[in-house]
Design a protein around this motif. Structure first.
Motif, mmCIF file in Angstrom:
data_model
loop_
_atom_site.group_PDB
_atom_site.id
_atom_site.type_symbol
_atom_site.label_atom_id
_atom_site.label_comp_id
_atom_site.label_asym_id
_atom_site.label_seq_id
_atom_site.Cartn_x
_atom_site.Cartn_y
_atom_site.Cartn_z
ATOM 1 N N ASP A 24 -14.225 -68.403 -17.859
ATOM 2 C CA ASP A 24 -12.778 -67.813 -18.705
ATOM 3 C C ASP A 24 -12.662 -68.664 -19.422
ATOM 4 O O ASP A 24 -12.427 -67.767 -20.645
ATOM 5 C CB ASP A 24 -11.881 -68.436 -17.230
ATOM 6 C CG ASP A 24 -11.826 -67.726 -15.560
ATOM 7 O OD1 ASP A 24 -12.964 -66.848 -15.691
ATOM 8 O OD2 ASP A 24 -11.611 -68.189 -15.168
ATOM 9 N N ARG B 137 -15.912 -64.829 -7.290
ATOM 10 C CA ARG B 137 -15.455 -65.386 -8.630
ATOM 11 C C ARG B 137 -16.924 -66.626 -8.207
ATOM 12 O O ARG B 137 -17.237 -66.594 -9.094
ATOM 13 C CB ARG B 137 -14.126 -66.381 -8.193
ATOM 14 C CG ARG B 137 -13.735 -66.869 -9.149
ATOM 15 C CD ARG B 137 -12.249 -66.830 -9.050
ATOM 16 N NE ARG B 137 -11.818 -68.536 -10.218
ATOM 17 C CZ ARG B 137 -11.899 -68.111 -11.577
ATOM 18 N NH1 ARG B 137 -11.131 -66.909 -12.511
ATOM 19 N NH2 ARG B 137 -11.452 -69.032 -12.186
ATOM 20 N N ALA C 230 -8.885 -68.810 -10.182
ATOM 21 C CA ALA C 230 -8.084 -67.955 -11.465
ATOM 22 C C ALA C 230 -6.339 -68.869 -12.050
ATOM 23 O O ALA C 230 -6.830 -67.888 -13.520
ATOM 24 C CB ALA C 230 -7.982 -66.060 -10.832
#
Ligand SMILES: [Zn+2]
Length: 326
Positions: free
Chosen positions: A104, A154, A69
């Motif tokens: 993302d 994730r 991330a």
């Protein structure tokens, strides 16, 4: 544009440094030609691949999106700094340390085009399916540390969101591609580091971005095919470029690439000789000196031993698993 490239010699470029680069360049005649957001090979938390961001009149082209991330947050920061949308994502290959950030970025810029080969479809039915099963088993353990759980979740989310991984129109052959009025030359390497790798050159920058076909600190052979990989390196060598961005590690000039390629060939030759595994690893570590740091040396040893023993010296049928066209 050597002024801009000097930033690449610094390891661990921070977001602030990237932002500063663009701030300076915005005052110059043209924007920064490209920015490298370096990955890493921290085996504890899983590696992030390198990301290369190219500016075009219409927006940014992001080549590989990392795993963590943190890594994708830095890409977003970069886009926000230059106030341009991401208009295309290019994946050099489907490994999750290069593709997990896709979702993302697509969440923020849903119109961005995904440029990749179709190899990920086969991986979702094979390698990634198996790794998903292992992930689910790990998640079932209540003692799994929180940070590790978050990383696995994730990765699972990335595998589940296939629209963010599978291109609508897979790249199947070499050819030019215009994105944002900028020219990219795409090259497909079948059965190389994966079933089908994509590498590209950017003629106006004399730049090659090659994903894990060239990689520090050691060639990742989990899904590799020796013959196809060697052929890809020959094609990269024959292409026109001055700076090459590997999948992990620092940019290379042509001399460094030549040295890496020689080390790669010698390592494979050793793996297929009667030499002890340790000798092959010692040979790699000597020949590839400068492509890894002192801190990375133990991981390099571990990885080289593993690939020689478990993959390069596996029975031929297992060794040739990835030597098929996607
Ligand atoms: Zn990688």
């Amino acid at each position: 544009m050597s002024r801009d490239r000097s930033i690449w010699s610094k390891s661990g470029v921070s977001a602030a440094a990237l932002a500063a680069l663009c701030a300076c360049s915005s005052l110059a005649a043209r924007p920064a030609p490209y920015v490298l957001q370096p990955g890493h090979i921290d085996l504890e938390r899983g590696p992030d691949g390198n990301t290369v961001i190219l500016d075009t009149a219409q927006g940014l082209v992001v080549i590989d999106t990392g795993r963590s991330a943190d890594h994708s947050a830095l890409i977003v920061k970069q886009a926000n700094w230059v106030r341009k949308p991401v208009i295309a994502l290019v994946n050099t290959h489907w490994h999750l340390d290069h593709t997990t950030g896709n979702r993302d970025l697509l969440a923020l810029w849903p119109k961005a085009r995904l440029v990749a080969t179709g190899a990920v479809s086969g991986a979702l039915d094979g390698f990634l399916k198996r790794s998903r099963e292992q992930s689910d088993a790990a998640l079932a353990d209540p003692k799994l540390p929180k940070a590790e759980r978050a990383r696995i979740e994730r990765a699972n989310a990335a595998m589940d969101d296939q629209a963010a991984l599978v291109p609508a129109q897979p790249v199947t052959r070499d050819g030019p591609l215009k994105i944002g009025a900028r020219r990219f030359d795409l090259h497909v390497a079948n059965a190389a580091a994966t079933e089908a790798d994509l590498w590209l050159t950017v003629p106006d920058e004399q730049l090659a971005v090659v994903g894990d076909l060239v990689v520090a600190p050691v060639p990742f052979f989990d899904t590799g095919c020796e013959e196809g990989w060697k052929a890809a390196l020959a094609a990269i060598s024959a292409a026109k470029w001055k700076v090459l961005i590997p999948g992990h590690g620092a940019p290379m000039n042509r001399t460094q690439f030549g040295r890496w390629r020689t080390a790669f060939g010698a390592w494979l030759d050793c793996a297929h000789s009667q030499a002890a595994v340790k000798d092959c690893t010692d040979g790699w570590m000597k020949a590839a000196q400068g492509f890894y740091t002192d801190a990375e040396a133990p991981s390099v040893r571990l990885l080289s031993d593993y690939y020689v023993q478990q993959i390069l010296r596996a029975p031929a049928d297992k060794r040739m698993t990835y030597c098929r066209k996607a």
